[in-house]
Design an enzyme around this catalytic site. Structure first.
Site: not given
Length: 290
Positions: A72, A141, A143, A148
């Site tokens: 990314d 979380d 991801h 996400e």
């Protein structure tokens, strides 16, 4: 899926780096048969990169015939900004090894047409025959890359709006000022990662314990995108003891016992890098010690 548990961050980092080194050596890359490696950024892989640099400096590992694709990049952050993932990769790994600059692929968050940039990234991956091994880390979380919670498990490289929790988590890299953290990023998709012939996820720290539990003990869920690794034929998670705090004791004991059997009953020399048994010495010759 394999779960490998090590004592702490340093032990996890060394294990993953050594695994990458051995996979590359086993593959024996050449100019016409390069090893294609997917790479993450963030805090999770820093120790891995540090060890890979040491292996290179010791003459144990060359990056000359390795092609890399990063997961990314932030949108709108200058390429030479100290917190861009381009800067991160060159500072932590690339400038310390013998990789050919043309073999490094990082998404361009300043491209004129972001959708086209993402499409071309997928095409570049396909053009080199796909990714052999994709390393990844996760957020608290669950991801993976910037996929996400709620991301499609069939997603491909695309523009992604960052969740508020991710922006807050990344503020530590921007003087703890969330207003300085980009709101958008380009990211490979969940399916892009899972298309790799092998996937290795690094999970360390008590703050990621819930995500590890969701990944290992519950079903595949787009709200915890790392859980997609359950469907991968060659998926491996390497974690530290702190990250296992939310796992059931029997789960931890099970995965530790698998390693114990490999080492003491089957013999580590008879177990391949991916955990498959090459041969069985068996019979009366085998010993097992508590």
């Amino acid at each position: 899926m394999r779960l490998v548990i090590r004592k702490d961050f340093e032990a996890v980092s060394y294990h993953v780096a050594k695994y990458v080194k051995e996979r590359i050596k086993e593959f024996a890359p050449t100019a016409t048969k390069p090893f294609v490696l997917g790479l993450p950024t963030g805090s999770s892989p820093v120790g891995v990169y540090r060890n890979l640099v040491k292996f290179h400096q010791a003459g144990e590992l060359s990056f000359q015939h390795i092609i890399t694709f990063n997961m990314d990049e932030y949108v709108g952050l200058p390429r030479d900004h100290p917190e861009s993932y381009h800067s991160f990769m060159w500072s932590n790994l690339f400038k310390h090894v013998d990789i050919v600059p043309e073999n490094v692929h990082i998404l361009d968050g300043n491209a004129t047409d972001l959708d086209l940039e993402c499409q071309r990234y997928e095409e570049k991956i396909a053009a080199v025959g796909g990714i052999e091994l994709f390393l990844g880390g996760i957020g608290p979380d669950g991801h993976i890359a910037f996929n996400e919670p709620g991301s499609s498990l069939n997603s491909r490289t695309r523009v992604k709006t960052l969740a508020y929790d991710t922006i807050v988590a990344n503020a530590r890299f921007f003087d703890n000022d969330i207003t300085k953290v980009p709101n958008l990023a380009l990211t490979v998709g969940v399916a892009t990662v899972m298309d790799a012939r092998e996937v290795c996820i690094i999970i360390t720290g008590a703050h990621k314990a819930l995500a590890l539990a969701k990944c290992i003990e519950e079903g595949v869920n787009h709200m915890w995108t790392v859980s997609a690794i359950q469907l991968h034929p060659r998926g491996m998670v390497v974690c530290d003891e702190d990250a296992t705090l939310e796992l059931h004791v029997k789960t931890v004991n099970y995965f530790k016992s698998i390693e114990k059997v490999h080492e003491q009953l089957i013999g580590s020399d008879n177990v391949g890098l991916q955990g498959g048994v090459r041969s069985w010495r068996g019979g009366a010759e085998s010993t097992y010690h508590q």
